[in-house]
Write an enzyme that holds these catalytic residues in place. Structure first.
Site, PDB file in Angstrom:
ATOM      1  N   HIS A 125      -0.593  -2.506   4.717  1.00  0.00           N
ATOM      2  CA  HIS A 125      -0.758  -3.870   5.237  1.00  0.00           C
ATOM      3  C   HIS A 125      -1.951  -3.994   6.184  1.00  0.00           C
ATOM      4  O   HIS A 125      -2.322  -5.096   6.569  1.00  0.00           O
ATOM      5  CB  HIS A 125       0.503  -4.340   5.976  1.00  0.00           C
ATOM      6  CG  HIS A 125       1.705  -4.487   5.097  1.00  0.00           C
ATOM      7  ND1 HIS A 125       1.709  -5.227   3.933  1.00  0.00           N
ATOM      8  CD2 HIS A 125       2.955  -3.978   5.197  1.00  0.00           C
ATOM      9  CE1 HIS A 125       2.897  -5.160   3.368  1.00  0.00           C
ATOM     10  NE2 HIS A 125       3.683  -4.409   4.115  1.00  0.00           N
TER      11      HIS A 125
ATOM     12  N   ASP B 217       5.896   0.135  -3.064  1.00  0.00           N
ATOM     13  CA  ASP B 217       6.705  -0.393  -1.965  1.00  0.00           C
ATOM     14  C   ASP B 217       7.269  -1.761  -2.353  1.00  0.00           C
ATOM     15  O   ASP B 217       6.700  -2.457  -3.185  1.00  0.00           O
ATOM     16  CB  ASP B 217       5.797  -0.530  -0.724  1.00  0.00           C
ATOM     17  CG  ASP B 217       6.570  -0.851   0.536  1.00  0.00           C
ATOM     18  OD1 ASP B 217       7.108   0.085   1.137  1.00  0.00           O
ATOM     19  OD2 ASP B 217       6.644  -2.033   0.915  1.00  0.00           O
TER      20      ASP B 217
ATOM     21  N   HIS C 285       7.149  -4.333  -0.624  1.00  0.00           N
ATOM     22  CA  HIS C 285       6.199  -5.338  -0.148  1.00  0.00           C
ATOM     23  C   HIS C 285       4.837  -5.162  -0.815  1.00  0.00           C
ATOM     24  O   HIS C 285       4.397  -4.043  -1.054  1.00  0.00           O
ATOM     25  CB  HIS C 285       6.012  -5.238   1.370  1.00  0.00           C
ATOM     26  CG  HIS C 285       7.278  -5.400   2.128  1.00  0.00           C
ATOM     27  ND1 HIS C 285       7.859  -4.363   2.831  1.00  0.00           N
ATOM     28  CD2 HIS C 285       8.091  -6.472   2.280  1.00  0.00           C
ATOM     29  CE1 HIS C 285       8.970  -4.795   3.393  1.00  0.00           C
ATOM     30  NE2 HIS C 285       9.134  -6.065   3.072  1.00  0.00           N
TER      31      HIS C 285
END
Length: 196
Positions: free
Chosen positions: A112, A149, A151
């Site tokens: 991220h 993942d 996300h």
């Protein structure tokens, strides 16, 4: 828990443990802006458990109930640099023929983290740094990053969105953009931009 699971299964005995080192500034600059890394050095870890307010990324406030600020404590800067540096050590070990494949158990991982912002608990984009490092130092022409993942790896995707030398594949929960990180680039229809 990953380390303990590997130990319980007896797999650690079949692996070579590689000690990590702190990542260098030169390597950090492969994916992150100098001003950002300086901000991390100056601000992170000054006060225990204060939110790191580096990141308004335009999160959709209507999606899920939690607000994602990236928190830090006095060990964060060191741990983030050790995590990134450990991934680089594995790349070096691969190209020194010490190992045939590598598996990094590092925290924080990093998918991220953007070029100028911490996000989703990540400070540096470890896999992005590894890809750029392998290209720069070992002449790797093509890299595939497979992110499984739950996300979407928005920081990694953005870093390579228009880069034809890196294929980024993310298997994640999207829910029409309502699931974190609420990034429209996580839509299955997005397959890159320009030459990417």
């Amino acid at each position: 828990s990953i380390y303990l699971s590997l130990q319980k299964l007896g797999l650690l005995d079949k692996m070579l443990k590689i000690d990590g080192n702190l990542v260098s500034e030169e390597v950090l600059f492969l994916c992150h802006k100098e001003a950002y890394t300086m901000k991390i050095d100056q601000k992170v870890g000054m006060d225990d458990f204060d939110p790191l307010k580096l990141v308004p990324l335009g999160r959709n406030k209507n999606s899920y109930t939690f607000q994602f600020d990236t928190y830090e404590n006095k060990w964060t800067n060191h741990c983030a640099k050790l995590s990134a540096g450990s991934v680089i050590e594995v790349i070096d070990s691969l190209y020194a023929d010490m190992i045939k494949s590598g598996f990094c158990i590092v925290r924080p991982p990093g998918h991220h983290a953007h070029a100028t912002t911490a996000s989703g608990f990540w400070f540096f984009n470890n896999v992005g740094l590894a890809a750029r490092y392998a290209q720069k130092n070992y002449g790797v022409k093509k890299v595939c990053i497979f992110d499984w993942d739950v996300h979407f790896g928005d920081g990694t995707a953005k870093a390579f969105l228009d880069d034809p030398s890196v294929l980024f594949i993310s298997i994640h929960r999207y829910e029409n953009g309502k699931f974190y990180p609420n990034d429209p680039n996580g839509d299955p229809k997005v397959v890159g931009e320009s030459e990417g």
